[in-house]
Design an enzyme around this catalytic site. Structure first.
Site, mmCIF file in Angstrom:
data_model
loop_
_atom_site.group_PDB
_atom_site.id
_atom_site.type_symbol
_atom_site.label_atom_id
_atom_site.label_comp_id
_atom_site.label_asym_id
_atom_site.label_seq_id
_atom_site.Cartn_x
_atom_site.Cartn_y
_atom_site.Cartn_z
ATOM 1 N N LYS A 83 0.864 -1.191 0.000
ATOM 2 C CA LYS A 83 0.000 0.000 0.000
ATOM 3 C C LYS A 83 0.897 1.237 0.000
ATOM 4 O O LYS A 83 1.790 1.377 0.851
ATOM 5 C CB LYS A 83 -0.874 -0.023 1.242
ATOM 6 C CG LYS A 83 -2.220 0.630 1.095
ATOM 7 C CD LYS A 83 -3.017 0.361 2.361
ATOM 8 C CE LYS A 83 -4.394 0.938 2.307
ATOM 9 N NZ LYS A 83 -5.037 0.887 3.624
HETATM 10 C C1 E4P Z 1 -8.422 1.765 3.623
HETATM 11 O O1 E4P Z 1 -7.625 1.012 3.134
HETATM 12 C C2 E4P Z 1 -8.254 2.441 4.902
HETATM 13 O O2 E4P Z 1 -7.562 1.585 5.771
HETATM 14 C C3 E4P Z 1 -9.558 2.747 5.589
HETATM 15 O O3 E4P Z 1 -10.671 2.357 4.822
HETATM 16 C C4 E4P Z 1 -9.651 4.081 6.216
HETATM 17 O O4 E4P Z 1 -10.904 4.189 6.865
HETATM 18 P P1 E4P Z 1 -11.223 5.308 7.957
HETATM 19 O O5 E4P Z 1 -11.446 6.603 7.249
HETATM 20 O O6 E4P Z 1 -12.464 4.826 8.630
HETATM 21 O O7 E4P Z 1 -10.026 5.364 8.876
#
Ligand code: E4P
Length: 217
Positions: A83
């Site tokens: 990522k």
């Molecule tokens: C995606 O890969 C992220 O980890 C995640 O969806 C972020 O979500 P949040 O805005 O609830 O922290």
């Protein structure tokens, strides 16, 4: 539509994987912190629980160090998906890693032009954050619609991974638009199966069945 779970909690992941409904996992540095476990160890364990992609985020912000960290992460398992943040360095690293056959999830996407760049960089997944978009007064689903249109216009194969999902309606809207994947916290995944009329109907059926005095088998 593929379902990923957005957590680094292995107990939740194992429980959801056992349903056969889980296609992958996404983590981020905040979720790793919440798990209270060492990053590499927890990612490796998750990769052994699910067959699908497991996103693990690098924390370097410059190209060279992103690649250095990505090289450590991708050696953990075949189903690791590196990522990377949606920055110029992240896009450059994305191009390099995907050309080597490594899956890449480009994260922290908040505009359709960012998503266009990620597709041009060969990203496996683009992660637009709908919940955080909604939080600041924009409609996160407008972003998903725009990205779907643009990707379809040019036959980009990058998969739209709807992230920052906060409730079942986000999942419903993403599915109607034709997003490829959604990632949601375990509680939202479980909420998708819930309906008060299902509970009430089941209660009634079981009560009536008990009155028959029968058993099956
Ligand atoms: C995606 O890969 C992220 O980890 C995640 O969806 C972020 O979500 P949040 O805005 O609830 O922290």
């Amino acid at each position: 539509m593929k379902f990923f779970v957005d957590t680094a909690d292995v107990a939740d992941i194992a429980e959801l994987a056992a349903t056969g409904l889980l296609d992958g996992v996404t983590t981020n540095p905040s979720l790793i912190h919440k798990s209270g476990r060492p990053f590499l160890a927890v990612v490796k364990e998750i990769c052994g629980i699910v067959d699908g992609p497991v996103s693990a985020e690098v924390v370097a912000t410059d190209y060279e160090n992103m690649l250095r960290e990505a090289d450590i992460v991708r050696k953990l398992a075949d189903n690791v998906c590196v990522k990377l943040p949606l920055t110029m360095d992240g896009l450059k690293a994305c191009r390099k890693l995907t050309s080597e056959g490594t899956m890449v999830n480009v994260t922290l996407c908040f505009s359709a032009t960012q998503a266009l760049l990620a597709a041009k960089a060969g990203a496996t997944f683009i992660s637009p954050f709908v919940g955080r978009h909604d939080d600041v007064g924009f409609n996160g689903m407008d972003l998903i619609e725009d990205i779907r249109l643009i990707y379809d216009n040019y036959d980009f194969t990058t998969e739209i991974l709807v992230a920052s999902v906060r409730h079942p309606v986000h999942v419903l809207e993403a599915a109607k638009i034709g997003a490829d994947v959604m990632t949601a916290p375990p509680a939202v995944m479980r909420a998708l199966a819930k309906h008060p009329l299902t509970d009430r109907g089941l209660e009634q059926f079981l009560a009536d069945w008990a009155k028959t005095g029968e058993t099956i088998g």
